[in-house]
Enzyme design. Structure first.
Site, PDB file in Angstrom:
ATOM      1  N   ARG A 108      -6.801 -10.643  -8.031  1.00 24.92           N
ATOM      2  CA  ARG A 108      -7.157  -9.362  -7.412  1.00 24.92           C
ATOM      3  C   ARG A 108      -8.670  -9.248  -7.423  1.00 24.92           C
ATOM      4  O   ARG A 108      -9.304  -9.385  -8.467  1.00 24.92           O
ATOM      5  CB  ARG A 108      -6.560  -8.179  -8.159  1.00 24.92           C
ATOM      6  CG  ARG A 108      -7.232  -6.873  -7.730  1.00 24.92           C
ATOM      7  CD  ARG A 108      -6.593  -5.643  -8.254  1.00 24.92           C
ATOM      8  NE  ARG A 108      -5.325  -5.405  -7.594  1.00 24.92           N
ATOM      9  CZ  ARG A 108      -4.729  -4.207  -7.555  1.00 24.92           C
ATOM     10  NH1 ARG A 108      -5.285  -3.162  -8.120  1.00 24.92           N
ATOM     11  NH2 ARG A 108      -3.569  -4.057  -6.941  1.00 24.92           N
ATOM     12  N   GLN A 138       2.123  -5.897  -2.143  1.00 24.40           N
ATOM     13  CA  GLN A 138       2.471  -4.484  -1.960  1.00 24.40           C
ATOM     14  C   GLN A 138       3.466  -4.327  -0.810  1.00 24.40           C
ATOM     15  O   GLN A 138       4.451  -3.604  -0.912  1.00 24.40           O
ATOM     16  CB  GLN A 138       1.204  -3.665  -1.673  1.00 24.40           C
ATOM     17  CG  GLN A 138       1.468  -2.207  -1.373  1.00 24.40           C
ATOM     18  CD  GLN A 138       2.014  -1.447  -2.576  1.00 24.40           C
ATOM     19  OE1 GLN A 138       1.465  -1.546  -3.660  1.00 24.40           O
ATOM     20  NE2 GLN A 138       3.096  -0.711  -2.396  1.00 24.40           N
ATOM     21  N   CYS A 272       1.429   3.504  -1.811  1.00 23.29           N
ATOM     22  CA  CYS A 272       1.334   2.343  -2.708  1.00 23.29           C
ATOM     23  C   CYS A 272       0.955   2.758  -4.122  1.00 23.29           C
ATOM     24  O   CYS A 272       1.220   2.028  -5.071  1.00 23.29           O
ATOM     25  CB  CYS A 272       0.328   1.347  -2.149  1.00 23.29           C
ATOM     26  SG  CYS A 272      -1.300   2.057  -1.895  1.00 23.29           S
ATOM     27  N   ARG A 300       7.709  -3.219  -6.821  1.00 21.92           N
ATOM     28  CA  ARG A 300       6.617  -4.201  -6.961  1.00 21.92           C
ATOM     29  C   ARG A 300       7.053  -5.321  -7.904  1.00 21.92           C
ATOM     30  O   ARG A 300       6.779  -6.491  -7.684  1.00 21.92           O
ATOM     31  CB  ARG A 300       5.348  -3.549  -7.547  1.00 21.92           C
ATOM     32  CG  ARG A 300       4.694  -2.473  -6.704  1.00 21.92           C
ATOM     33  CD  ARG A 300       4.166  -2.988  -5.388  1.00 21.92           C
ATOM     34  NE  ARG A 300       3.322  -4.167  -5.510  1.00 21.92           N
ATOM     35  CZ  ARG A 300       2.046  -4.193  -5.958  1.00 21.92           C
ATOM     36  NH1 ARG A 300       1.458  -3.077  -6.329  1.00 21.92           N
ATOM     37  NH2 ARG A 300       1.358  -5.321  -6.011  1.00 21.92           N
TER      38      ARG A 300
HETATM   39  N1   CP Z   1      -0.296  -0.324  -5.626  1.00 23.55           N
HETATM   40  C1   CP Z   1      -1.082  -1.055  -6.444  1.00 23.55           C
HETATM   41  O1   CP Z   1      -1.513  -2.173  -6.127  1.00 23.55           O
HETATM   42  O2   CP Z   1      -1.359  -0.455  -7.633  1.00 23.55           O
HETATM   43  P1   CP Z   1      -2.368  -0.979  -8.736  1.00 23.55           P
HETATM   44  O3   CP Z   1      -3.757  -0.847  -8.171  1.00 23.55           O
HETATM   45  O4   CP Z   1      -2.127  -0.091  -9.918  1.00 23.55           O
HETATM   46  O5   CP Z   1      -2.048  -2.422  -9.033  1.00 23.55           O
HETATM   47  N1  NVA Z   2      -6.531   0.819  -0.776  1.00 29.03           N
HETATM   48  C1  NVA Z   2      -6.418   0.900  -2.219  1.00 29.03           C
HETATM   49  C2  NVA Z   2      -5.140   0.298  -2.665  1.00 29.03           C
HETATM   50  C3  NVA Z   2      -4.877   0.389  -4.135  1.00 29.03           C
HETATM   51  C4  NVA Z   2      -3.573  -0.235  -4.521  1.00 29.03           C
HETATM   52  C5  NVA Z   2      -7.601   0.222  -2.860  1.00 29.03           C
HETATM   53  O1  NVA Z   2      -7.977  -0.867  -2.418  1.00 29.03           O
HETATM   54  O2  NVA Z   2      -8.179   0.784  -3.793  1.00 29.03           O
END
Ligand code: CP
Ligand code: NVA
Length: 312
Positions: A108, A138, A272, A300
């Protein structure tokens, strides 16, 4: 079962065929059922998973860690505060080292190029756990949640209301195009996704029959929608744009009046998460009867477990 997914990375759903996404979704429903029946097995025994996080996470991290750990695998959390990546060591070198020690890697972070490079240089399956432009794991959970509710994907209609150029809005357009879900983005013009991305999704959608639309008009697109989706107005890393986003997006809040524009009693609300209640969604809607956000969050884990089972 014949498996074209063994050894594959999930960098973007654009790289997976509708049949491969179907395979993961079927397996997701199966692992969810197994979990509810207490039938967790030991399918990741002896395996290791590196979890690299440049940005924060609750759901993605916990889904990967618990799904892998409860099947006997050993997940290792690596924030960029702890490893050399980003300061002393390139992504390519990190990939080659981790690939010698781990069976799979989750990433991530900011740049999509980083997850592409990890997949290229590590030699093990790499899973994109969110970048600035994509969030494919997601979307697997979102598709699963729609399917649980309506019993099908093809021909359903999903409307995303909010920041139309963000990672989640973009990732949904790919997943929907692949699986025949009609998808509309309702967003201020300055937050439309780029034309190239839209053309790419429309070309993918030719096979499935999905319609992919974008508009800044809030009313018409919602009529008949099966699901209404929103996401945070200020994504991680974009905090400097906060004031501008709030000003632009205020009229696009998903609330019960907006949900009523679907004209249906059985439309569902998806997000999400994390949510800023009172901004992109009203408390009445996220806490109301149409909300499926907690099922979506739980899914998830099942979809991520299925993805790892299929690819490892
Ligand atoms: N929806 C999602 O990706 O949540 P997190 O940022 O908590 O992983
Ligand atoms: N669009 C948001 C999604 C979080 C799961 C972000 O990138 O912060």
């Amino acid at each position: 079962m014949q498996n074209s997914l063994k050894g594959r990375s999930l960098v973007s759903l654009a790289d997976f065929s509708p049949r491969e996404i179907r395979q993961i979704l079927d397996l997701s429903h199966q692992v969810k059922k197994e979990k509810k029946e207490g039938l967790v097995q030991n399918r990741f025994a002896g395996k290791t998973l590196a979890l690299i996080f440049e940005k924060r996470s609750t759901r993605t991290r916990c889904a990967f860690e618990t799904a892998f750990g409860e099947e006997g695998g050993h997940p290792v959390f690596l924030s960029t505060q702890d490893i050399q990546l980003g300061s002393k060591e390139s992504i390519e070198d990190t990939a080659r080292v981790l690939g010698r020690m781990f069976d799979a890697i989750q990433f991530r972070g900011f740049q999509q190029e980083a997850v592409v490079a990890l997949a290229r240089y590590s030699g093990v399956p790499v899973y994109n756990g969110l970048t600035d432009v994509d969030h494919p794991t997601q979307v697997l959970a979102d598709l699963m949640t729609i399917e649980e509710e309506f019993g099908r994907l093809a021909g359903t209609r999903l409307v995303f209301v909010g920041d139309g150029r963000n990672n989640v809005a973009r990732a949904l357009s790919i997943g929907c195009a692949k699986m025949g879900v009609h998808y509309s983005i309702v967003s201020p013009r300055s937050l439309f996704p780029d034309q190239r991305h839209l053309e790419n999704c429309r070309s993918i959608a030719k096979e499935s029959g999905a319609e992919i639309r974008v508009t800044d008009e809030i009313g018409p697109e919602l009529s008949g929608a099966d699901a209404v989706y929103t996401d945070i107005w200020v994504s991680m890393g974009e905090e400097a744009k906060s004031d501008e986003r709030l000003r632009l997006l205020r009229p696009y809040q998903v609330n019960d009046a907006l949900m009523a524009r679907t004209g249906r009693k059985d439309s569902i609300f998806l997000h999400c998460l994390p949510a800023v209640k009172g901004n992109e969604v009203a408390v009445e809607t996220i806490e109301g009867p149409a909300s499926r956000v907690w099922d979506e969050a739980e899914n998830r884990k099942h979809t991520i477990k299925a993805l790892m089972l299929a690819t490892l």
